[in-house]
Design a protein around this motif. Structure first.
Motif, PDB file in Angstrom:
ATOM      1  N   LEU A 167       0.820  -1.212   0.000  1.00 48.50           N
ATOM      2  CA  LEU A 167       0.000   0.000   0.000  1.00 48.50           C
ATOM      3  C   LEU A 167       0.851   1.258   0.000  1.00 48.50           C
ATOM      4  CD1 LEU A 167      -2.828  -1.055   2.492  1.00 48.50           C
ATOM      5  CD2 LEU A 167      -3.132  -0.492   0.075  1.00 48.50           C
ATOM      6  N   ARG A 168       1.937   1.241   0.767  1.00 45.15           N
ATOM      7  CA  ARG A 168       2.817   2.419   0.781  1.00 45.15           C
ATOM      8  C   ARG A 168       3.500   2.615  -0.568  1.00 45.15           C
ATOM      9  NH1 ARG A 168       3.327   5.957   1.198  1.00 45.15           N
ATOM     10  NH2 ARG A 168       5.382   6.564   1.949  1.00 45.15           N
ATOM     11  N   ALA A 169       3.909   1.531  -1.206  1.00 43.30           N
ATOM     12  CA  ALA A 169       4.564   1.663  -2.509  1.00 43.30           C
ATOM     13  C   ALA A 169       3.599   2.212  -3.554  1.00 43.30           C
ATOM     14  CB  ALA A 169       5.112   0.311  -2.953  1.00 43.30           C
ATOM     15  N   ALA A 170       2.327   1.823  -3.497  1.00 45.32           N
ATOM     16  CA  ALA A 170       1.335   2.349  -4.431  1.00 45.32           C
ATOM     17  C   ALA A 170       1.029   3.821  -4.149  1.00 45.32           C
ATOM     18  CB  ALA A 170       0.049   1.523  -4.341  1.00 45.32           C
ATOM     19  N   ASP A 171       1.145   4.234  -2.882  1.00 42.79           N
ATOM     20  CA  ASP A 171       0.996   5.627  -2.451  1.00 42.79           C
ATOM     21  C   ASP A 171      -0.333   6.250  -2.879  1.00 42.79           C
ATOM     22  OD1 ASP A 171       1.811   7.870  -1.067  1.00 42.79           O
ATOM     23  OD2 ASP A 171       2.785   8.779  -2.809  1.00 42.79           O
ATOM     24  N   ARG A 172      -1.403   5.485  -2.725  1.00 42.86           N
ATOM     25  CA  ARG A 172      -2.734   6.017  -3.010  1.00 42.86           C
ATOM     26  C   ARG A 172      -3.484   6.388  -1.737  1.00 42.86           C
ATOM     27  NH1 ARG A 172      -6.256   2.437  -4.880  1.00 42.86           N
ATOM     28  NH2 ARG A 172      -7.652   4.219  -5.170  1.00 42.86           N
ATOM     29  N   HIS A 173      -2.982   5.927  -0.595  1.00 47.26           N
ATOM     30  CA  HIS A 173      -3.671   6.158   0.672  1.00 47.26           C
ATOM     31  C   HIS A 173      -2.665   6.547   1.743  1.00 47.26           C
ATOM     32  CE1 HIS A 173      -7.088   4.357  -1.293  1.00 47.26           C
ATOM     33  NE2 HIS A 173      -6.417   3.251  -1.504  1.00 47.26           N
ATOM     34  N   ASP A 174      -3.180   7.082   2.846  1.00 53.42           N
ATOM     35  CA  ASP A 174      -2.338   7.462   3.979  1.00 53.42           C
ATOM     36  C   ASP A 174      -2.311   6.289   4.957  1.00 53.42           C
ATOM     37  OD1 ASP A 174      -1.983  10.012   2.893  1.00 53.42           O
ATOM     38  OD2 ASP A 174      -3.848  10.717   3.788  1.00 53.42           O
ATOM     39  N   VAL A 175      -1.160   5.650   5.050  1.00 44.37           N
ATOM     40  CA  VAL A 175      -1.026   4.383   5.773  1.00 44.37           C
ATOM     41  C   VAL A 175      -0.253   4.602   7.076  1.00 44.37           C
ATOM     42  CG1 VAL A 175      -0.111   2.036   5.686  1.00 44.37           C
ATOM     43  CG2 VAL A 175      -1.078   3.082   3.616  1.00 44.37           C
ATOM     44  N   THR A 176      -0.786   4.050   8.158  1.00 43.82           N
ATOM     45  CA  THR A 176      -0.119   4.085   9.457  1.00 43.82           C
ATOM     46  C   THR A 176      -0.047   2.670  10.011  1.00 43.82           C
ATOM     47  OG1 THR A 176      -0.956   6.308   9.945  1.00 43.82           O
ATOM     48  CG2 THR A 176      -0.205   4.983  11.810  1.00 43.82           C
ATOM     49  N   ALA A 177       1.112   2.281  10.495  1.00 46.77           N
ATOM     50  CA  ALA A 177       1.282   0.979  11.135  1.00 46.77           C
ATOM     51  C   ALA A 177       1.137   1.144  12.643  1.00 46.77           C
ATOM     52  CB  ALA A 177       2.636   0.385  10.801  1.00 46.77           C
ATOM     53  N   CYS A 178       0.350   0.278  13.254  1.00 43.30           N
ATOM     54  CA  CYS A 178       0.154   0.277  14.702  1.00 43.30           C
ATOM     55  C   CYS A 178       0.964  -0.892  15.262  1.00 43.30           C
ATOM     56  CB  CYS A 178      -1.325   0.122  15.030  1.00 43.30           C
ATOM     57  SG  CYS A 178      -2.359   1.425  14.307  1.00 43.30           S
ATOM     58  N   VAL A 179       2.064  -0.584  15.938  1.00 45.46           N
ATOM     59  CA  VAL A 179       3.071  -1.599  16.239  1.00 45.46           C
ATOM     60  C   VAL A 179       3.583  -1.464  17.674  1.00 45.46           C
ATOM     61  CG1 VAL A 179       3.852  -1.765  13.838  1.00 45.46           C
ATOM     62  CG2 VAL A 179       4.891  -0.069  15.340  1.00 45.46           C
ATOM     63  N   ARG A 180       4.317  -2.487  18.114  1.00 40.64           N
ATOM     64  CA  ARG A 180       4.996  -2.420  19.407  1.00 40.64           C
ATOM     65  C   ARG A 180       6.402  -1.849  19.258  1.00 40.64           C
ATOM     66  NH1 ARG A 180       3.584  -8.590  21.436  1.00 40.64           N
ATOM     67  NH2 ARG A 180       1.303  -8.351  21.500  1.00 40.64           N
ATOM     68  N   THR A 181       7.073  -2.225  18.155  1.00 35.92           N
ATOM     69  CA  THR A 181       8.444  -1.772  17.912  1.00 35.92           C
ATOM     70  C   THR A 181       8.427  -0.682  16.845  1.00 35.92           C
ATOM     71  OG1 THR A 181       9.280  -3.995  18.382  1.00 35.92           O
ATOM     72  CG2 THR A 181      10.759  -2.481  17.209  1.00 35.92           C
ATOM     73  N   PRO A 182       8.911   0.531  17.152  1.00 33.57           N
ATOM     74  CA  PRO A 182       8.847   1.609  16.165  1.00 33.57           C
ATOM     75  C   PRO A 182       9.712   1.322  14.938  1.00 33.57           C
ATOM     76  CG  PRO A 182      10.175   2.259  18.067  1.00 33.57           C
ATOM     77  CD  PRO A 182       9.544   0.954  18.416  1.00 33.57           C
ATOM     78  N   VAL A 183       9.189   1.653  13.766  1.00 38.60           N
ATOM     79  CA  VAL A 183       9.925   1.549  12.510  1.00 38.60           C
ATOM     80  C   VAL A 183       9.637   2.799  11.704  1.00 38.60           C
ATOM     81  CG1 VAL A 183       9.880  -0.980  12.427  1.00 38.60           C
ATOM     82  CG2 VAL A 183       8.048   0.326  11.358  1.00 38.60           C
TER      83      VAL A 183
END
Length: 309
Positions: free
Chosen positions: A29-45
């Motif tokens: 999804l990020r590579a296509a860059d059509r939407h605003d994507v957020t990852a909800c994670v334990r380890t920050p990246v």
């Protein structure tokens, strides 16, 4: 499946769980860059790398580590294991409104019933995930495409909306009127590949053994009988077809349960073998092979839990 999307507005998408499945879809999804994507994670990246056959995709990624940082979104892609759903609940509380769609990228069955109390009136969109993936590091995953498609969804407005969400990602998607049967056909694959690789502690290569294939067929025949009782339109040859499909996967590929056992994590047994066993008991269908598999998996799972892993 392809849709024109030039005039469509960007949507907000939260990926809950950045393991092997979540890492792949987040990267695509990020590579296509059509939407605003957020990852909800334990380890920050802050960046994500997806290894694909023939190339490598590297993209920046916005990630948050505290549910209190989350705000409502158009889409939640729930990519945790089924037994980790309680840990995802605080994220779902913050991310979901009645206007949110929650796509469930998990193994097993019964997703709508399981998640309805947790999503604040959001619409739940079950999906079937076919691609093989492997988490190499918190910010790196390996993606192996499936034979025919990477996802399947119901042929309804919400399923088609998920298909549109994936436009531009090169992820192939099947929209089907008989989602129940497809769900059970995917479960057939999971009740042999995951338990056997985890118990043998070998990758898919173990399924090349003649004796293991005989065990697979007995396991599958029981599961086919249960699936039919649940309303899936399964044929007598679906057991052999499921095994043939599994044998098209690379021998070096692993399964989620295999990787969880190597890492000493709890096993996703209730959603896979456990789901077949529970449905079989409901319909009073004998399942000696699946019951034995379930007992052994529970023993491994309980040992991991007792060790505090």
């Amino acid at each position: 499946m392809s849709h024109p999307h030039a005039e469509r507005p960007r949507q907000t998408v939260a990926i809950v769980g950045l393991g092997s499945i979540g890492g792949v879809i987040a990267g695509m999804l990020r590579a296509a860059d059509r939407h605003d994507v957020t990852a909800c994670v334990r380890t920050p990246v802050d960046r994500l790398t997806v290894e694909r056959p023939g190339d490598v995709v590297q993209t920046p990624l916005r990630a948050i580590t505290d549910p209190l940082q989350a705000t409502p979104v158009d889409w939640v892609l729930l990519c945790t294991k089924v037994h980790d759903v309680p840990h995802a609940a605080p994220w779902l509380t913050r991310l979901c409104t009645p206007n949110t769609r929650v796509a469930v990228l998990q193994n097993g069955i019964g997703h709508v019933e399981r998640l309805t109390p947790l999503v604040g009136g959001a619409t739940i969109v079950p999906t079937i995930v076919y691609y093989n993936s492997e988490r190499l590091a918190p910010d790196r995953v390996r993606f192996r495409p499936a034979d025919h498609q990477e996802f399947a969804v119901r042929d309804d407005a919400d399923g088609r909306a998920f298909a549109e969400l994936l436009d531009g990602t090169a992820m192939r998607l099947l929209v089907s009127e008989d989602f129940l049967t497809l769900t059970w056909k995917k479960l057939l694959l999971n009740v042999i590949a995951n338990p056997i690789t985890a118990l043998a502690m070998e990758r898919m290569t173990v399924l090349r053994r003649d004796d293991v294939q005989a065990l697979c067929l007995e396991t599958l025949r029981e599961a086919v009988a249960v699936g039919r009782a649940e309303g899936a339109r399964l044929r007598d040859d679906d057991a052999a077809q499921a095994l043939a499909t599994i044998l098209t996967y690379p021998a070096e590929a692993g399964t989620s349960m295999y990787f969880d056992r190597l890492a000493g994590r709890p096993l996703e047994i209730e959603a896979l073998t456990g789901a077949v066993v529970a449905a079989g008991r409901k319909h009073d269908i004998p399942m000696p092979v699946n019951n034995t598999m379930f007992t052994l998996l529970r023993a491994v799972h309980d040992a991991h839990v007792a060790a505090g892993r």
